[in-house]
Write an enzyme that holds these catalytic residues in place. Structure first.
Site, PDB file in Angstrom:
ATOM      1  N   LYS A 214       0.832  -1.205   0.000  1.00 29.51           N
ATOM      2  CA  LYS A 214       0.000   0.000   0.000  1.00 29.51           C
ATOM      3  C   LYS A 214       0.868   1.256   0.000  1.00 29.51           C
ATOM      4  O   LYS A 214       0.643   2.178  -0.785  1.00 29.51           O
ATOM      5  CB  LYS A 214      -0.944  -0.003   1.204  1.00 29.51           C
ATOM      6  CG  LYS A 214      -1.872   1.200   1.243  1.00 29.51           C
ATOM      7  CD  LYS A 214      -2.799   1.166   2.460  1.00 29.51           C
ATOM      8  CE  LYS A 214      -3.829   0.079   2.367  1.00 29.51           C
ATOM      9  NZ  LYS A 214      -4.818   0.152   3.471  1.00 29.51           N
ATOM     10  N   GLU A 220       9.981  -5.804   4.003  1.00 30.88           N
ATOM     11  CA  GLU A 220      10.118  -7.139   3.417  1.00 30.88           C
ATOM     12  C   GLU A 220       9.746  -7.141   1.947  1.00 30.88           C
ATOM     13  O   GLU A 220      10.432  -7.736   1.107  1.00 30.88           O
ATOM     14  CB  GLU A 220       9.245  -8.142   4.182  1.00 30.88           C
ATOM     15  CG  GLU A 220       9.615  -8.317   5.642  1.00 30.88           C
ATOM     16  CD  GLU A 220       8.863  -7.379   6.566  1.00 30.88           C
ATOM     17  OE1 GLU A 220       8.786  -7.674   7.765  1.00 30.88           O
ATOM     18  OE2 GLU A 220       8.339  -6.351   6.082  1.00 30.88           O
ATOM     19  N   GLY A 275      -5.287  -4.078   5.310  1.00 25.83           N
ATOM     20  CA  GLY A 275      -4.576  -5.127   4.594  1.00 25.83           C
ATOM     21  C   GLY A 275      -5.210  -6.494   4.692  1.00 25.83           C
ATOM     22  O   GLY A 275      -5.369  -7.199   3.689  1.00 25.83           O
ATOM     23  N   ARG A 276      -5.593  -6.903   5.893  1.00 27.02           N
ATOM     24  CA  ARG A 276      -6.158  -8.245   6.064  1.00 27.02           C
ATOM     25  C   ARG A 276      -7.592  -8.333   5.560  1.00 27.02           C
ATOM     26  O   ARG A 276      -8.177  -9.420   5.557  1.00 27.02           O
ATOM     27  CB  ARG A 276      -6.061  -8.661   7.529  1.00 27.02           C
ATOM     28  CG  ARG A 276      -6.767  -7.731   8.504  1.00 27.02           C
ATOM     29  CD  ARG A 276      -6.394  -8.086   9.938  1.00 27.02           C
ATOM     30  NE  ARG A 276      -6.941  -7.150  10.910  1.00 27.02           N
ATOM     31  CZ  ARG A 276      -6.377  -5.988  11.236  1.00 27.02           C
ATOM     32  NH1 ARG A 276      -5.273  -5.594  10.613  1.00 27.02           N
ATOM     33  NH2 ARG A 276      -6.912  -5.204  12.151  1.00 27.02           N
ATOM     34  N   GLU A 361      -4.843 -10.559  14.327  1.00 23.51           N
ATOM     35  CA  GLU A 361      -4.407  -9.177  14.147  1.00 23.51           C
ATOM     36  C   GLU A 361      -5.569  -8.220  14.422  1.00 23.51           C
ATOM     37  O   GLU A 361      -5.364  -7.096  14.873  1.00 23.51           O
ATOM     38  CB  GLU A 361      -3.871  -8.962  12.727  1.00 23.51           C
ATOM     39  CG  GLU A 361      -3.075  -7.667  12.578  1.00 23.51           C
ATOM     40  CD  GLU A 361      -2.287  -7.600  11.289  1.00 23.51           C
ATOM     41  OE1 GLU A 361      -1.111  -8.010  11.288  1.00 23.51           O
ATOM     42  OE2 GLU A 361      -2.853  -7.153  10.268  1.00 23.51           O
ATOM     43  N   HIS A 392      -4.598 -37.305  12.232  1.00 25.66           N
ATOM     44  CA  HIS A 392      -3.441 -38.144  12.519  1.00 25.66           C
ATOM     45  C   HIS A 392      -2.309 -37.361  13.163  1.00 25.66           C
ATOM     46  O   HIS A 392      -1.167 -37.818  13.172  1.00 25.66           O
ATOM     47  CB  HIS A 392      -2.964 -38.824  11.227  1.00 25.66           C
ATOM     48  CG  HIS A 392      -3.969 -39.783  10.670  1.00 25.66           C
ATOM     49  ND1 HIS A 392      -3.980 -41.130  10.986  1.00 25.66           N
ATOM     50  CD2 HIS A 392      -5.024 -39.586   9.845  1.00 25.66           C
ATOM     51  CE1 HIS A 392      -4.993 -41.711  10.371  1.00 25.66           C
ATOM     52  NE2 HIS A 392      -5.641 -40.800   9.674  1.00 25.66           N
ATOM     53  N   LYS A 512       9.051  -3.724  14.026  1.00 26.87           N
ATOM     54  CA  LYS A 512       9.552  -3.116  12.792  1.00 26.87           C
ATOM     55  C   LYS A 512      10.514  -1.973  13.100  1.00 26.87           C
ATOM     56  O   LYS A 512      11.571  -1.843  12.488  1.00 26.87           O
ATOM     57  CB  LYS A 512       8.378  -2.583  11.956  1.00 26.87           C
ATOM     58  CG  LYS A 512       7.538  -3.646  11.277  1.00 26.87           C
ATOM     59  CD  LYS A 512       6.458  -2.973  10.441  1.00 26.87           C
ATOM     60  CE  LYS A 512       5.619  -3.975   9.688  1.00 26.87           C
ATOM     61  NZ  LYS A 512       4.590  -3.313   8.861  1.00 26.87           N
TER      62      LYS A 512
END
Length: 556
Positions: A214, A220, A275-276, A361, A392, A512
Site C-alpha cells: 500500500k 520485506e 490489509g487483512r 491481528e 493423525h 519493525k
C-alpha cells in the site's frame, strides 16, 4: 485526531447480559451434550441456520435456549446492529487511525451508492476492477509481452501479511478454476530462500512480478521486489525491462515510478480497506490473473451476499453473529484459549493461516476503544489443518487432552475432483469427528466392548467438546467469498462485544521500528556501539562474528 466521546460505554463486565451469562454458565457448565440431545430429539434440526449457500449446524455446542437468549441480549446491549451500520455507512470506526472501515465497498455492485467524505466510492472501486479485468484479459490472450516479446507464463506475487495471505489462500482455494497454462508463485518472507525457491525454475523473459504494498515502503516487500529487479536485470541489463515485467498494487505513485514501474500499471488501493481485509481489492490481482475476472467477480458476489445477510438478518438467524457470540461464550465463560478451524477440503489448506491474521491481528488487543485496559480475555488463538491430515496429528489432544478447544468444521457435499470413494470417506470422517467430540465414549460403552478394567480409562472419551459445522454444496468462487465474509463479520461481532478496535494493528509496529535500528548494526563494517539489553547485544555480536568468519573463509 478527533477526541472520543467524554462518556465511554458501560464496561462490559457491568452489563446485565454479561452478569446473567456468568450466573447461567455456573448452571450449565457441567451439562453434557449427551443430555442436551436426549432432552431435545429435534435439536440437530432446530439449532441450525442457512444463508448465502452455507449451512451452519451449531447444535453440538454447550448451549441451551437460555444461553442463546442471553448471548443475543448481550449483542443488543453492546449495540452490535448500530456498530455494523456505522461500518457499512462509512463512519470512522477505526478510531485510533480515524479511518472508515469499508472493505464491504470492495464487493458492492455497480448500482450501490456508498458516500465517504462526500464522494461516492463505488465508481472508484469498479474502475479498478475493470482495469484489473482488462489486464487479466491481456495476460490470458498473450497480448501483454515481456521485454523480448515473449508472452507471460509465470506470475510471482510479492507482498506480506494481507498482501500475501489473502491472495495465496484464494489462489489455493480456487486452484480448480485457475488457468493451468500459467504458473503462480508467492513470495513474502524476507528470508532469501523464499525468493530463491520461487524463481529457481522460472525464465525471466516469461515472468511477471506483482508487487503489493500500500505504501510501497514495506521493508520485506521492497527487499524482495529489489531482489526480483536484480534477478531480471541480470538477464536483461536494461532498465526498460522493468516496465514490462513488473506491475504494482499501491497508493504511492512516486515510489512505484521511482522503482521503474510504469505508473499506468499501478492498481489503486484506499486507506479505508485494511490489509487483512483487502483480498477482494487490487491486492487480489494475482487471484484474478489465476481464475479470471468472471470467477473473481463471483467471489465478490458471495462476499456481498454475506455482507447483506449480516447487515439485515435477525440475530437469531444471522450466521456471523451466531458464530461470533459462540466464540465469546467459550473464550470468556469457559476460558477456552484457542479455536481450531478444520476444513475437510484440500483446496482450503491455507484457510486456517489466512484466518490467523484475520482474527488475531484484528482482535489481539488489550485496551478498549477509550484506552482502558481490558479485564477479560479478547482474541483467542486460531489454528488448524485440513482433515483428514489433522486427525493423525493433533486431534488426540482435542479428544482426550485437558484443554477445551472449540472447533469449526468446514465441508462440502460435492467434490471438485471425484475419485472412487474418496469424498464419501472424507465426509464420513468429518461427521464422525463432530459426533465423537460431542458424545465421547463412556466407561460402560468401553466395558461392553470387552475392554479390561486397567485399559478402560485410556479408551474412554469424555466428549462434550463443542463444534460448529459449516456445510456447502461445493467449493465455488462464490462460496469462498461467502465463507471469507462470514469470518470477517464474526470477527467484527466479537470486537464490538469486547469494545476494542478490530481494524488497527499497532502491535506490529514496535518490532519493525527496532529492526530498522538493528539493521545497520548487523551490516556495519565497523564494530557498532550496541545499546540493547545484554541478551540482544550478545546475539548481535555472535551473529557478526559468524558473518565475519563466512566472509573471510575462517573456520568456526
Amino acid at each position: 485526531m478527533n477526541k472520543q466521546p467524554a462518556t465511554p460505554p458501560r464496561p462490559l463486565l457491568q452489563r446485565p447480559a454479561w452478569k446473567a451469562l456468568q450466573a447461567h454458565q455456573q448452571k450449565v457448565r457441567d451439562v453434557h451434550l449427551r443430555q442436551l440431545f436426549a432432552d431435545d430429539p429435534l435439536r440437530g434440526k432446530r439449532l441450525a441456520a442457512e444463508a448465502c449457500g452455507l449451512y451452519l449446524d451449531y447444535s453440538k455446542n454447550r448451549i441451551t435456549n437460555e444461553t442463546l437468549e442471553l448471548l443475543l441480549k448481550l449483542a443488543k446491549e453492546c449495540g452490535l446492529r448500530e456498530h455494523a451500520e456505522a461500518m457499512f455507512t462509512g463512519q470512522k470506526i477505526n478510531v485510533t487511525e480515524q479511518r472508515a472501515v469499508l472493505h464491504t465497498a470492495l464487493r458492492a455492485p455497480h448500482e450501490e451508492r456508498i458516500v465517504l467524505d462526500g464522494i461516492d466510492i463505488v465508481p472508484q472501486v469498479h474502475a479498478v476492477l475493470d482495469k484489473m479485468a482488462e489486464f487479466t484479459r491481456q495476460i490470458h490472450a498473450g497480448e501483454w509481452l515481456g521485454f523480448t516479446g515473449m508472452p507471460i507464463r509465470n506470475v510471482v506475487n510479492i507482498g506480506i501479511g494481507g498482501s500475501d495471505l489473502g491472495p495465496v489462500m484464494a489462489y489455493e482455494a480456487l486452484r480448480h478454476y485457475s488457468h493451468r497454462s500459467l504458473t503462480f508463485r508467492f513470495v513474502s518472507n524476507i528470508d532469501g530462500t523464499d525468493f530463491a525457491e520461487a524463481t529457481r525454475d522460472l525464465k525471466p523473459e516469461e515472468t511477471l512480478f506483482v508487487v503489493c504494498s500500500k505504501t510501497f515502503k514495506t521493508l520485506e516487500t521492497l527487499a524482495n521486489a529489489q531482489a526480483a529487479r536484480e534477478w531480471l536485470l541480470r538477464k536483461f541489463p536494461d532498465d526498460r525491462a522493468i516496465a514490462r515485467h513488473f506491475v504494482a498494487v499501491s497508493t504511492n505513485v512516486a515510489g512505484v515510478a521511482g522503482f521503474g514501474i510504469d505508473a499506468r500499471h499501478m492498481f489503486e488501493l484506499w486507506d479505508w480497506a485494511g490489509g487483512r481485509y483487502s483480498m477482494d481489492s487490487a491486492i487480489g490481482l494475482t487471484t484474478m490473473l489465476a481464475i479470471g475476472a468472471e470467477n473473481f467477480r463471483a467471489m465478490l458476489a458471495g462476499m456481498h451476499a454475506m455482507d447483506q445477510h449480516f447487515r439485515s438478518a435477525p440475530f437469531e438467524r444471522n450466521l456471523p453473529v451466531l458464530m461470533g457470540l459462540l466464540a465469546i461464550w467459550y473464550n470468556n465463560f469457559f476460558d477456552a484459549q484457542t479455536v481450531a478451524v478444520l476444513p475437510y477440503e484440500q483446496y482450503l489448506k491455507r484457510f486456517p493461516a489466512y484466518l490467523q491474521q484475520l482474527t488475531m491481528e484484528s482482535n489481539g488487543k488489550c485496551v478498549t476503544l477509550d484506552g482502558a485496559r481490558v479485564d477479560y480475555q479478547t482474541g483467542p488463538i486460531y489454528w488448524g489443518e485440513p482433515g483428514t491430515n489433522g486427525q493423525h496429528s493433533f486431534y488426540q489432544l482435542i479428544h482426550q487432552g485437558t484443554r477445551l478447544i472449540p472447533c469449526d468444521f468446514i465441508g462440502f457435499c460435492q467434490p471438485l475432483n471425484p475419485l472412487a470413494r474418496h469424498h464419501d470417506l472424507l465426509m464420513a470422517n468429518l461427521f464422525a469427528q463432530t459426533e465423537a467430540l460431542a458424545f465421547g465414549k463412556t466407561r460402560a460403552q468401553v466395558k461392553a466392548e470387552g475392554t479390561p478394567d486397567w485399559l478402560a480409562p485410556h479408551r474412554m472419551f469424555e466428549g462434550n467438546h463443542p463444534t460448529n459445522t459449516v456445510l456447502a454444496e461445493r467449493l465455488t468462487p462464490e462460496t469462498l467469498g461467502s465463507l471469507v465474509a462470514l469470518y470477517e463479520h464474526s470477527v467484527f461481532t466479537q470486537g464490538v462485544i469486547w469494545q476494542i478496535d478490530s481494524f488497527d494493528q499497532w502491535g506490529v509496529e514496535l518490532g519493525k521500528a527496532l529492526a530498522e535500528r538493528t539493521i545497520p548494526e548487523l551490516e556495519s563494517s565497523q564494530e557498532p556501539a550496541l545499546g540493547h539489553d545484554s541478551s540482544t547485544n550478545t546475539l548481535i555480536q555472535r551473529y557478526r562474528q559468524s558473518r565475519r568468519r563466512q566472509q573471510t573463509g575462517e573456520s568456526s
